[in-house]
Design a protein around this motif. Sequence first.
Motif, short mmCIF file in Angstrom:
data_model
loop_
_atom_site.label_atom_id
_atom_site.label_comp_id
_atom_site.label_asym_id
_atom_site.label_seq_id
_atom_site.Cartn_x
_atom_site.Cartn_y
_atom_site.Cartn_z
N THR A 107 -16.80 -6.26 -9.09
CA THR A 107 -16.10 -7.52 -8.89
C THR A 107 -15.42 -7.93 -10.18
N THR B 65 -12.41 -8.55 -12.92
CA THR B 65 -11.22 -7.85 -13.38
C THR B 65 -11.56 -6.42 -13.76
N LEU C 95 -9.42 -0.03 -5.37
CA LEU C 95 -8.91 -1.13 -4.54
C LEU C 95 -9.51 -1.08 -3.13
N SER D 125 -14.31 -8.82 -4.21
CA SER D 125 -13.18 -9.51 -4.81
C SER D 125 -12.95 -8.99 -6.22
N LYS D 126 -11.76 -8.44 -6.46
CA LYS D 126 -11.46 -7.91 -7.79
C LYS D 126 -9.96 -7.99 -8.07
N TYR D 127 -9.65 -7.95 -9.34
CA TYR D 127 -8.27 -7.98 -9.79
C TYR D 127 -8.05 -6.73 -10.63
N SER E 244 -1.38 -6.97 -3.68
CA SER E 244 -0.93 -8.14 -4.44
C SER E 244 -1.82 -8.44 -5.65
N ASN E 245 -2.96 -7.75 -5.74
CA ASN E 245 -3.91 -8.04 -6.81
C ASN E 245 -3.93 -6.97 -7.88
N VAL E 246 -2.74 -6.40 -8.18
CA VAL E 246 -2.63 -5.36 -9.21
C VAL E 246 -1.55 -5.75 -10.22
N THR E 247 -1.87 -5.64 -11.50
CA THR E 247 -0.89 -5.82 -12.57
C THR E 247 -0.71 -4.47 -13.27
#
Length: 259
Positions: free
Chosen positions: A42, A44, A60, A65-67, A89-92
């Motif tokens: 979970t 980042t 992923l 819940s993770k970023y 949408s949760n990837v940088t």
Amino acid sequence: MLDKSKVRQSFSVACLSYDAVAELQRTVGRELLGRIAADKLTGTVLDIGCGTGFLTAELLAWTGSKYMLALDIALPMLQTTRSKLVDASNVTYLCADAELLPLANHAVDHVFSNLALQWCENLKAVFTDIRRILKPGGQLVFSTFGPHTLHELKGAWATVDDYSHVNEFYSQEQLDCFLKKAGFRQIKIESTLHRPVYGSVQALMRELKHIGAHNVTAGRNRRITTKTQMQSMITAYDAYSIQGRIPATFEVIMITAQA
């Protein structure tokens, strides 16, 4: 000593051919994932050396819940990952050197890296920086190549000249020492040998080129290898053949450590 510009160029060129031949990378990546508990993944998560996004996508897919932060030194590799994960949408995405992590202190809960950190020159500094960005109690999980990797190729080239034709890799003992000096604890290290076989030495060389893993050391021969030299190496490599097939040893070291 590694030529970092050559590392970046090598993997940039390999982005289109990488997935077709990177079976070892996928196998090791799956084994790496087996060393963590899914329910603890979970917060980042940073994937260092994401390549074409295999491990990033696998992480992923896990529940929780993770970023995700996907980082690679080669922009074309990063763009390939982004195209595969266009709906996430949760990837940088970060185009950066693992030896210069562009992240704040204690910004990450987990750091993963699959067969990428061997392209770092100063691993002691890299581990210190990873320790800096990890939150207290955060976990580092990574795989890297060990010193027995491609020893057949190294031995064959040694019969031809004294140049460095194969990249050098750190031992388990060195990695353990670097991690302890960086402040990591609960360090677990495991080494395994993978020995895929090839139809010819040329097939092995092509695969290494397609995954961007050919020699990038500063001590390599900067002159063009002649056909005579190449044939001499191939002849020497034939001494390792098994029933007409060419083996290549890859020593894979897997490590988990806690900040």
